[in-house]
Every structure is written in C-alpha cells, then in structure tokens.
Design an enzyme around this catalytic site. Structure first.
Site, PDB file in Angstrom:
ATOM      1  N   GLU A 113       0.861  -1.199   0.000  1.00 51.92           N
ATOM      2  CA  GLU A 113       0.000   0.000   0.000  1.00 51.92           C
ATOM      3  C   GLU A 113       0.890   1.239   0.000  1.00 51.92           C
ATOM      4  O   GLU A 113       2.093   1.137   0.253  1.00 51.92           O
ATOM      5  CB  GLU A 113      -0.893  -0.020   1.246  1.00 51.92           C
ATOM      6  CG  GLU A 113      -1.772  -1.260   1.300  1.00 51.92           C
ATOM      7  CD  GLU A 113      -2.746  -1.258   2.480  1.00 51.92           C
ATOM      8  OE1 GLU A 113      -2.665  -0.347   3.334  1.00 51.92           O
ATOM      9  OE2 GLU A 113      -3.587  -2.174   2.513  1.00 51.92           O
ATOM     10  N   GLU A 119       9.355  -7.947  -3.767  1.00 58.75           N
ATOM     11  CA  GLU A 119       9.398  -9.303  -3.176  1.00 58.75           C
ATOM     12  C   GLU A 119      10.317  -9.338  -1.958  1.00 58.75           C
ATOM     13  O   GLU A 119      10.999 -10.343  -1.715  1.00 58.75           O
ATOM     14  CB  GLU A 119       9.887 -10.327  -4.204  1.00 58.75           C
ATOM     15  CG  GLU A 119       8.935 -10.520  -5.355  1.00 58.75           C
ATOM     16  CD  GLU A 119       7.835 -11.500  -5.047  1.00 58.75           C
ATOM     17  OE1 GLU A 119       7.722 -11.927  -3.888  1.00 58.75           O
ATOM     18  OE2 GLU A 119       7.072 -11.807  -5.970  1.00 58.75           O
TER      19      GLU A 119
HETATM   20  P1  TGC Z   1       6.126 -12.445  11.213  1.00 54.92           P
HETATM   21  O1  TGC Z   1       5.412 -12.140  12.505  1.00 54.92           O
HETATM   22  O2  TGC Z   1       7.581 -12.796  11.264  1.00 54.92           O
HETATM   23  O3  TGC Z   1       5.365 -13.636  10.473  1.00 54.92           O
HETATM   24  C1  TGC Z   1       3.973 -13.647  10.290  1.00 54.92           C
HETATM   25  C2  TGC Z   1       3.607 -15.089   9.932  1.00 54.92           C
HETATM   26  O4  TGC Z   1       4.203 -15.415   8.652  1.00 54.92           O
HETATM   27  C3  TGC Z   1       5.109 -16.526   8.796  1.00 54.92           C
HETATM   28  N1  TGC Z   1       6.270 -16.204   7.945  1.00 54.92           N
HETATM   29  C4  TGC Z   1       6.505 -16.772   6.758  1.00 54.92           C
HETATM   30  N2  TGC Z   1       5.879 -17.734   6.097  1.00 54.92           N
HETATM   31  C5  TGC Z   1       6.382 -18.095   4.889  1.00 54.92           C
HETATM   32  N3  TGC Z   1       7.474 -17.522   4.353  1.00 54.92           N
HETATM   33  C6  TGC Z   1       8.106 -16.529   4.980  1.00 54.92           C
HETATM   34  N4  TGC Z   1       9.159 -15.957   4.396  1.00 54.92           N
HETATM   35  C7  TGC Z   1       7.646 -16.125   6.242  1.00 54.92           C
HETATM   36  N5  TGC Z   1       8.048 -15.189   7.126  1.00 54.92           N
HETATM   37  C8  TGC Z   1       7.194 -15.257   8.159  1.00 54.92           C
HETATM   38  C9  TGC Z   1       5.455 -16.559  10.262  1.00 54.92           C
HETATM   39  O5  TGC Z   1       5.828 -17.847  10.659  1.00 54.92           O
HETATM   40  C10 TGC Z   1       4.153 -16.122  10.888  1.00 54.92           C
HETATM   41  O6  TGC Z   1       3.256 -17.228  10.848  1.00 54.92           O
HETATM   42  P2  TGC Z   1       2.230 -17.485  12.054  1.00 54.92           P
HETATM   43  O7  TGC Z   1       1.554 -18.739  11.658  1.00 54.92           O
HETATM   44  O8  TGC Z   1       3.063 -17.579  13.294  1.00 54.92           O
HETATM   45  O9  TGC Z   1       1.309 -16.284  12.057  1.00 54.92           O
HETATM   46  O10 TGC Z   1       5.859 -11.247  10.247  1.00 54.92           O
HETATM   47  P3  TGC Z   1       6.400  -9.780  10.269  1.00 54.92           P
HETATM   48  O11 TGC Z   1       5.228  -8.864  10.177  1.00 54.92           O
HETATM   49  O12 TGC Z   1       7.364  -9.566  11.418  1.00 54.92           O
HETATM   50  O13 TGC Z   1       7.147  -9.694   8.867  1.00 54.92           O
HETATM   51  C11 TGC Z   1       8.328 -10.292   8.568  1.00 54.92           C
HETATM   52  C12 TGC Z   1       8.872  -9.698   7.233  1.00 54.92           C
HETATM   53  C13 TGC Z   1       9.392  -8.283   7.440  1.00 54.92           C
HETATM   54  C14 TGC Z   1      10.012 -10.600   6.823  1.00 54.92           C
HETATM   55  C15 TGC Z   1       7.771  -9.676   6.156  1.00 54.92           C
HETATM   56  O14 TGC Z   1       6.802  -8.769   6.481  1.00 54.92           O
HETATM   57  C16 TGC Z   1       8.288  -9.387   4.776  1.00 54.92           C
HETATM   58  O15 TGC Z   1       8.708 -10.284   4.075  1.00 54.92           O
HETATM   59  N6  TGC Z   1       8.259  -8.081   4.299  1.00 54.92           N
HETATM   60  C17 TGC Z   1       8.534  -7.745   2.931  1.00 54.92           C
HETATM   61  C18 TGC Z   1       7.258  -7.467   2.182  1.00 54.92           C
HETATM   62  C19 TGC Z   1       7.275  -7.993   0.781  1.00 54.92           C
HETATM   63  O16 TGC Z   1       8.073  -8.806   0.404  1.00 54.92           O
HETATM   64  N7  TGC Z   1       6.330  -7.559  -0.017  1.00 54.92           N
HETATM   65  C20 TGC Z   1       6.214  -8.069  -1.354  1.00 54.92           C
HETATM   66  C21 TGC Z   1       4.925  -7.644  -1.982  1.00 54.92           C
HETATM   67  S1  TGC Z   1       4.513  -8.588  -3.445  1.00 54.92           S
HETATM   68  C22 TGC Z   1       5.629  -8.097  -4.597  1.00 54.92           C
HETATM   69  O17 TGC Z   1       6.539  -7.368  -4.361  1.00 54.92           O
HETATM   70  C23 TGC Z   1       5.439  -8.653  -5.939  1.00 54.92           C
HETATM   71  S2  TGC Z   1       6.521  -8.089  -7.135  1.00 54.92           S
HETATM   72  C24 TGC Z   1       6.359  -9.383  -8.174  1.00 54.92           C
HETATM   73  C25 TGC Z   1       6.835  -9.247  -9.525  1.00 54.92           C
HETATM   74  O18 TGC Z   1       6.462  -8.306 -10.272  1.00 54.92           O
HETATM   75  O19 TGC Z   1       7.581 -10.168  -9.938  1.00 54.92           O
HETATM   76  P1  FAD Z   2       9.958   0.806   2.099  1.00 53.30           P
HETATM   77  O1  FAD Z   2       9.428  -0.352   2.866  1.00 53.30           O
HETATM   78  O2  FAD Z   2       9.442   2.154   2.458  1.00 53.30           O
HETATM   79  O3  FAD Z   2      11.547   0.808   2.207  1.00 53.30           O
HETATM   80  C1  FAD Z   2      12.348   1.932   1.817  1.00 53.30           C
HETATM   81  C2  FAD Z   2      13.819   1.590   2.139  1.00 53.30           C
HETATM   82  O4  FAD Z   2      13.953   1.380   3.545  1.00 53.30           O
HETATM   83  C3  FAD Z   2      14.306   0.300   1.466  1.00 53.30           C
HETATM   84  O5  FAD Z   2      15.659   0.427   1.116  1.00 53.30           O
HETATM   85  C4  FAD Z   2      14.165  -0.738   2.570  1.00 53.30           C
HETATM   86  O6  FAD Z   2      15.055  -1.837   2.437  1.00 53.30           O
HETATM   87  C5  FAD Z   2      14.520   0.104   3.790  1.00 53.30           C
HETATM   88  N1  FAD Z   2      13.937  -0.480   5.016  1.00 53.30           N
HETATM   89  C6  FAD Z   2      12.631  -0.725   5.288  1.00 53.30           C
HETATM   90  N2  FAD Z   2      12.503  -1.273   6.495  1.00 53.30           N
HETATM   91  C7  FAD Z   2      13.750  -1.397   7.006  1.00 53.30           C
HETATM   92  C8  FAD Z   2      14.279  -1.886   8.228  1.00 53.30           C
HETATM   93  N3  FAD Z   2      13.495  -2.414   9.162  1.00 53.30           N
HETATM   94  N4  FAD Z   2      15.618  -1.831   8.417  1.00 53.30           N
HETATM   95  C9  FAD Z   2      16.441  -1.329   7.469  1.00 53.30           C
HETATM   96  N5  FAD Z   2      15.999  -0.842   6.282  1.00 53.30           N
HETATM   97  C10 FAD Z   2      14.674  -0.880   6.060  1.00 53.30           C
HETATM   98  N6  FAD Z   2       3.786  -5.189  -4.241  1.00 53.30           N
HETATM   99  C11 FAD Z   2       2.687  -6.008  -4.267  1.00 53.30           C
HETATM  100  O7  FAD Z   2       2.020  -6.214  -3.260  1.00 53.30           O
HETATM  101  N7  FAD Z   2       2.336  -6.630  -5.432  1.00 53.30           N
HETATM  102  C12 FAD Z   2       3.000  -6.451  -6.581  1.00 53.30           C
HETATM  103  O8  FAD Z   2       2.635  -7.043  -7.603  1.00 53.30           O
HETATM  104  C13 FAD Z   2       4.123  -5.561  -6.588  1.00 53.30           C
HETATM  105  N8  FAD Z   2       4.787  -5.303  -7.754  1.00 53.30           N
HETATM  106  C14 FAD Z   2       5.781  -4.354  -7.758  1.00 53.30           C
HETATM  107  C15 FAD Z   2       6.344  -3.964  -8.975  1.00 53.30           C
HETATM  108  C16 FAD Z   2       7.330  -2.980  -8.991  1.00 53.30           C
HETATM  109  C17 FAD Z   2       7.893  -2.517 -10.297  1.00 53.30           C
HETATM  110  C18 FAD Z   2       7.801  -2.414  -7.776  1.00 53.30           C
HETATM  111  C19 FAD Z   2       8.897  -1.395  -7.786  1.00 53.30           C
HETATM  112  C20 FAD Z   2       7.243  -2.792  -6.582  1.00 53.30           C
HETATM  113  C21 FAD Z   2       6.211  -3.752  -6.548  1.00 53.30           C
HETATM  114  N9  FAD Z   2       5.572  -4.103  -5.364  1.00 53.30           N
HETATM  115  C22 FAD Z   2       4.482  -4.953  -5.364  1.00 53.30           C
HETATM  116  C23 FAD Z   2       5.903  -3.403  -4.126  1.00 53.30           C
HETATM  117  C24 FAD Z   2       7.163  -3.934  -3.450  1.00 53.30           C
HETATM  118  O9  FAD Z   2       6.943  -5.174  -2.871  1.00 53.30           O
HETATM  119  C25 FAD Z   2       7.594  -2.898  -2.405  1.00 53.30           C
HETATM  120  O10 FAD Z   2       8.089  -1.779  -3.121  1.00 53.30           O
HETATM  121  C26 FAD Z   2       8.638  -3.420  -1.446  1.00 53.30           C
HETATM  122  O11 FAD Z   2       8.076  -4.393  -0.583  1.00 53.30           O
HETATM  123  C27 FAD Z   2       9.281  -2.294  -0.598  1.00 53.30           C
HETATM  124  O12 FAD Z   2       8.328  -1.464  -0.041  1.00 53.30           O
HETATM  125  P2  FAD Z   2       8.440   0.141  -0.226  1.00 53.30           P
HETATM  126  O13 FAD Z   2       8.638   0.434  -1.650  1.00 53.30           O
HETATM  127  O14 FAD Z   2       7.248   0.727   0.452  1.00 53.30           O
HETATM  128  O15 FAD Z   2       9.754   0.550   0.528  1.00 53.30           O
END
Ligand code: TGC
Ligand code: FAD
Length: 396
Positions: free
Chosen positions: A141, A376
């Site tokens: 978001e 991701e």
């Molecule tokens: P936390 O309290 O640690 O965990 C919540 C629940 O999730 C489980 N869990 C996982 N399960 C599977 N894989 C993982 N990597 C997991 N990490 C945690 C955990 O066991 C727990 O389960 P339960 O049953 O106990 O409730 O969660 P947290 O809020 O402290 O977050 C941890 C953190 C920071 C690592 C997580 O929030 C995170 O990965 N943040 C990054 C967000 C992110 O990756 N966003 C991606 C959006 S989608 C996207 O970017 C698509 S782009 C695609 C494209 O175009 O190719």
């Molecule tokens: P922020 O979370 O605001 O982070 C900004 C900077 O601060 C980064 O360098 C980060 O590493 C750093 N930072 C954040 N927290 C910490 C910490 N605790 N300690 C140290 N450093 C920290 N999302 C979806 O849900 N679905 C999609 O399909 C999707 N597609 C995408 C496609 C594109 C082209 C892009 C660019 C993004 C997409 N995303 C999607 C979103 C993407 O997953 C987020 O951009 C990503 O998770 C990072 O979030 P943010 O951009 O809000 O950065």
C-alpha cells in the site's frame, strides 16, 4: 570455449545440462526459443514504449508457463528446477516478462491453489493457465511496503458479505488484471487479522489505474487497486489461518523463482558484453585481449555460475522436502539479485558510452534489476531475515 547456437558459454562452465532431466531440458529449450525468437526482437521497443506485449499471452499459455508449478487444473505441474529454468529464460528476455509470469503463477494462482475453495480453483485456475484470466496480487500500500503487517485496507463484515475499502499500490499486472488477490484487515470473528480475498474486475467499488513514467520494468504494467465500499460475498474470502502467514507463503514461492530469473538477466548482460569485448578495438586490439577486461569477465562468469548452482541446489531440495525455510529463500533471492545487479553494472561499464543505449540489452536489465532488488522483499529485508535466522534477534 564456444557458445552453442542457443546456449551460452556459461552453460558449458557450469555443466548444468548434465544435472537436468529430459523434462527440464525441454522446458529450458522451448522457453529459450520463444524468448529469442518472439520477445527479444521487440524487447527494446516494448521497453521504450512502456508496453507489455499482451498479444504474447496466448503463446505463453501454450508454452505451459502460467501457473507452471501447480499440478492439476490445467497447469503444467513442473518440477521446481524446471520452473526455475523457465523463469531464467524469460528474464533473459526482460524482467517484465518474468514478472508477469511470476505474479500470474506464483502469487495469484498459487494463492488460489493453496487457499482457495474447490469452487474457486475450478472457476479460475484452468482459465488462468490458458491466459484467459489475468491475476494480480495486492499486498503493498502507499504507506505499507516492507512492513505489510501495517496495511490499512479494511474488509468489514456486513451480513453475508465483506465490504473492502483501501488502496493497493505498486501492483504488477493491475491495469490488465481480471481478478485481484487482495490482503485486507478484518475483525470478522473477533481479533483483527489479515485475510486474503479474490475480487473480480467489474465488481462495483473496485477500480484500477496505471502508474506511468517508471524508469524500470517499463515492459511490465504496474498500477494501483482502489477499493471504495467494494462488496464481495463471503465466499470470496480465501481459507487460511488468519494473519500474514498465507501472503508470505505465496511470496516464498515467488522469491524462489526470482532467484532463477535474476540469473537470466545476468546471463543476458554477460553474453552481450562478452561478444562486445571481442569486437570492440581500442589501443589497436580487442578489449578482450586486456587483462583488466578478462578479470571483469572472469568475475562475472564465476558469480553467475555460483548463483545458478545455488538456485539449482535449493530447487532440488524443494523438490525433495517440498518446502524451503524462509531463511533459505531469502538467502537465494538476496544473493542472486545482488549478483545480477552488480553484473549488469559491470557490463554497462564495459560497453562504455554504448552501455547507455537501448540498442544493447544491458541498460534495460540494469534498470529493471533496480526494481527486482526492491520488490518481493527488499535486499535489506532479506538481510534482516537472515540476520534473525543466524542470531535469533529480530532487528526489523
Ligand atoms: P512475522 O510475525 O515474522 O510472520 C507472520 C507469519 O508469517 C510466517 N512467515 C513466513 N511464512 C512463509 N514464508 C516466509 N518468508 C515467512 N516469514 C514469516 C510466520 O511464521 C508467521 O506465521 P504465524 O503462523 O506464526 O502467524 O511477520 P512480520 O510482520 O514480522 O514480517 C516479517 C517480514 C518483514 C520478513 C515480512 O513482512 C516481509 O517479508 N516483508 C517484505 C514485504 C514484501 O516482500 N512484499 C512483497 C509484496 S509482493 C511483490 O513485491 C510482488 S513483485 C512481483 C513481480 O512483479 O515479480
Ligand atoms: P519501504 O518499505 O518504504 O523501504 C524503503 C527503504 O527502507 C528500502 O531500502 C528498505 O530496504 C529500507 N527499510 C525498510 N525497512 C527497514 C528496516 N526495518 N531496516 C532497514 N531498512 C529498512 N507489491 C505487491 O504487493 N504486489 C505487486 O505485484 C508488486 N509489484 C511491484 C512492482 C514494482 C515494479 C515495484 C517497484 C514494486 C512492486 N511491489 C508490489 C511493491 C514492493 O513489494 C515494495 O516496493 C517493497 O516491498 C518495498 O516497499 P516500499 O517500496 O514501500 O519501501
């Protein structure tokens, strides 16, 4: 060492062929041919025009790449390694092409497969595998990126329905999606928690818009999902343990695939710069005759081969034990995307001024990889996942 007509000298160095079974080789060859014949001739133009080639979706479906790791429901049921090789070849073309496929398969279709009702699976998965329904995955978001637990989108229970309100930003495929898998907070059944919902395009209160002007992933359509009193029936809710875990399971599947995809982008940069340094004369000789240039090429080749073998190892492990730990997935995504970005930067440098032209694929990959480094899970988030696994200390 020579390059085969379809492969790369890197394949000879890694000797990866010998480690693959017939199905894996077939997948790699057919996707490689598709990318080189159907995508690469248009890659620079699509990037320049900020255009995703929707006309290629039926061909991607025909190749079996949509939802490829899913078994049944008209999906190919590829092994993790075949799936990874397929993504590597797609990203050799462009990260946008791989992104489309990752979001359709590993995020939207995987969410439905893992957490959908049987009715939802029958309704959506076969059509998604055929490319007739395009999906997107809305977690991020405007104010909630790395910390998705802070998301604000609400799903309020109202009789037999849920009513969604909120905004999802940076969503791949959003402008072209027929359905969205959306993660929202609900207090249905007591304590507030996160749940997934399937929302079809055309549902009143659900609109999408496109984000223009990206300098990265320009051949991928990225957008915003707007929910304003969007009413969906209770059966639109996914069935999973309430909380972020279900969304993170989908991300784990996609992150594994990205670790392979990044290798493809790095290989494309390497192949381009290897050919260039053999032809480009400076100081009377090809650049390839210079030791500093050879040192760069040797460093790149070593890093790419190491990364591919890392993904191969985790792919085989995933096949054997069915699941990788979050730390293993983070290690793989973090290592390989960083490697690809560094490779692309080094390749851009070796091309000199030509390196900033779209005539060569390198600047396109370099710019794309800036997004792959961020989405991701950013590089830093994966560093912290590893840090926590190693030390037991949560430093988020
Ligand atoms: P936390 O309290 O640690 O965990 C919540 C629940 O999730 C489980 N869990 C996982 N399960 C599977 N894989 C993982 N990597 C997991 N990490 C945690 C955990 O066991 C727990 O389960 P339960 O049953 O106990 O409730 O969660 P947290 O809020 O402290 O977050 C941890 C953190 C920071 C690592 C997580 O929030 C995170 O990965 N943040 C990054 C967000 C992110 O990756 N966003 C991606 C959006 S989608 C996207 O970017 C698509 S782009 C695609 C494209 O175009 O190719
Ligand atoms: P922020 O979370 O605001 O982070 C900004 C900077 O601060 C980064 O360098 C980060 O590493 C750093 N930072 C954040 N927290 C910490 C910490 N605790 N300690 C140290 N450093 C920290 N999302 C979806 O849900 N679905 C999609 O399909 C999707 N597609 C995408 C496609 C594109 C082209 C892009 C660019 C993004 C997409 N995303 C999607 C979103 C993407 O997953 C987020 O951009 C990503 O998770 C990072 O979030 P943010 O951009 O809000 O950065």
């Amino acid at each position: 060492m020579t390059s085969s007509s379809t492969g790369s000298s890197l394949d000879e160095l890694s000797a990866i062929d010998a480690e693959l079974d017939d199905e894996e080789r077939l997948v790699r060859e057919s996707v490689r041919r598709f990318v080189r014949e159907r995508y690469l001739p248009r890659a620079a133009e699509l990037y320049a025009r900020e255009e995703f080639p929707r006309d290629l979706v039926p061909e991607l479906a025909e190749l079996g790449v949509l939802g490829a790791s899913i078994t049944g429901y008209g999906c190919a049921g590829m092994s993790p390694v075949a799936y990874g090789l397929m993504l590597e070849e797609l990203e050799y073309g462009d990260s946008g092409l791989r992104s489309f496929t990752s979001v359709q398969g590993s995020l939207a279709m995987f969410a439905l497969y893992a957490f959908g009702s049987e009715e939802q699976k029958q309704q959506y998965l076969p059509a998604m595998a055929r490319g007739q329904i395009i999906g997107c995955f809305g977690l991020t978001e405007p104010d909630s990126g790395s910390d998705p637990g802070s998301l604000k989108t609400r799903a309020r229970r109202d009789g037999g329905d849920f009513v969604l309100s909120g905004t999802k930003m940076w969503i791949t495929n959003a402008p072209i999606a027929d359905l969205a898998v959306v993660w929202a907070k609900t207090d249905d059944g007591g304590a507030e928690s996160i749940r997934g919902f399937v929302v079809e395009r055309g549902t009143p209160g659900f609109e999408t818009s496109r984000i223009h002007g990206k300098m990265s992933l320009r051949a991928s359509e990225t957008g915003v999902l707007h929910f304003d009193g969007c009413r969906v029936p209770a059966r639109a809710a996914l069935e999973h343990k309430p909380g972020l875990g279900a969304a993170l399971q989908c991300l784990a599947a996609a992150r594994f695939g990205i670790s392979w995809g990044a290798v493809g982008a790095a290989k494309a940069c390497f192949d381009c710069v290897l050919a260039y340094t053999k032809e480009r004369l400076q100081f009377g000789v090809p650049l390839a005759k210079k030791q500093l240039v050879q040192a760069e090429l040797a460093g790149m080749a070593s890093a790419i081969v190491r990364a591919e073998l890392l993904s191969l190892h985790y792919g085989r492990r995933k096949q054997r034990v069915k699941k990788l730990s979050p730390a293993q997935v983070s290690l793989c995504k973090r290592n390989n995307v960083e490697m690809a970005l560094e490779t692309a930067r080094a390749a851009r440098n070796l091309l000199g001024a030509n390196g900033i032209l779209l005539d060569y694929p390198v600047i396109r990959h370099l710019m794309n990889l800036e997004s792959v480094y961020t989405y991701e899970g950013t590089h830093e988030i994966h560093t912290l996942v590893l840090g926590k696994a190693l030390t037991g200390e949560d430093a988020f």
